[in-house]
Design an enzyme around this catalytic site. Sequence first.
Site, PDB file in Angstrom:
ATOM      1  N   ASN A  52       0.564  -1.174  -0.123  1.00 11.28           N
ATOM      2  CA  ASN A  52       0.161  -0.122   0.093  1.00 11.28           C
ATOM      3  C   ASN A  52       0.695   1.076  -0.146  1.00 11.28           C
ATOM      4  OD1 ASN A  52      -2.257  -2.130   0.002  1.00 11.28           O
ATOM      5  ND2 ASN A  52      -2.243  -1.079   2.347  1.00 11.28           N
ATOM      6  N   ASN A 195      -0.189   4.677  15.132  1.00  9.70           N
ATOM      7  CA  ASN A 195      -1.091   5.141  14.704  1.00  9.70           C
ATOM      8  C   ASN A 195      -1.649   5.838  16.987  1.00  9.70           C
ATOM      9  OD1 ASN A 195      -2.420   2.765  16.378  1.00  9.70           O
ATOM     10  ND2 ASN A 195      -3.211   2.183  14.746  1.00  9.70           N
ATOM     11  N   GLY A 256      -3.408   5.047   7.031  1.00 10.74           N
ATOM     12  CA  GLY A 256      -2.678   5.197   7.249  1.00 10.74           C
ATOM     13  C   GLY A 256      -1.313   5.023   6.832  1.00 10.74           C
ATOM     14  N   ASP A 257      -1.434   4.033   5.191  1.00 10.20           N
ATOM     15  CA  ASP A 257      -0.211   4.213   4.678  1.00 10.20           C
ATOM     16  C   ASP A 257      -0.096   5.151   3.292  1.00 10.20           C
ATOM     17  OD1 ASP A 257      -0.421   1.285   6.036  1.00 10.20           O
ATOM     18  OD2 ASP A 257      -1.788   0.560   4.546  1.00 10.20           O
TER      19      ASP A 257
END
Length: 332
Positions: A52, A195, A256-257
């Site tokens: 990703n 995170n 997040g990627d």
Amino acid sequence: MRIAVTGSIATDHLMTFPGHFKDQLIADQLSCISLSFLVDELEVRRGGVAANIAFGLGQLGLAPVLVGAVGNDFAEYDAWLSAHGVDTCGVRVYSEKQTARFMCMTDLDANQIAAFYAGAMQEAAGIDLGKLARAKGQPDLVLICANDPAAMLLYTTHCRDTGIAFAADPSQQLARTNTAETQDLIRGARWLFSNEYESALLLERTGWSRDEVLSHVGVWVTTLGERGVRIDQEGQAACVIPSVPGVAVVDPTGVGDAFRAGFLTGVSRGLSLESAAQLGCALAAEVLGGIGPQSYSVDKDRLIAVAERAYGTEAADRVSAGLFIAASGSAA
């Protein structure tokens, strides 16, 4: 900047539960949970954290080298990544195994319950970063994402021993590492990504305070969901960059990627940490509005417009510079 992205390469099975997980949990029965969720939707998508991130970097023009272990079902995925600017020379195919699988349910609050089958990823420690560097040239930065834990430790040690800058992004594998291993994964990292939940878990796993973690890494970047991103450096006040407002949440998988891809693109092209984070948030918003972590297409003019709406004209001008300047130099 030439970036090698190491970590999981997987197929994602994404399901939508039309309710709230919290409503299915009985407080005094948590020691014997037995639940089955009837889901309304299933999407099968390309995924894996390393793939990703590499996909995002490739679309932004950085031509990353993807490093990971896959099974005999990778050919179509290989063609897809190559067509989107990813160099897959570091991917090793193990013909007797299947590529990893990620199975995830998301409820109406965007909470997720997931399982991950490693498959061929269990062989990742057999990939020699030194041999790859000799064949393709030494990278300026190695991003070490969630992977087979032995491979993550091996790559981290290789980077420290050879003086290659590395970014630590242990994420889901924090649940599989002990204190010494977790400390080893982050010690000396130029960048540390997590995170908000993972940041707390990292502190618990290392046994270190936040200040002690910062004494071992260059910059700690923590994504905070809808509250944005916090950037910490030793001896400096934390900097919080808000997320892009008003984005409809379709699927949070891979957000997040995408942030990491945008952020690393920004710093590789000389942007400040704040501007790089704004670029990362703008790209993350693109993913949040679609299904699956690789369903978006980078439109630089649209990203600039998103940045302008969220952060103002001057900030958008700086983001624009990061998008259109050819990559050069080494990691910031």
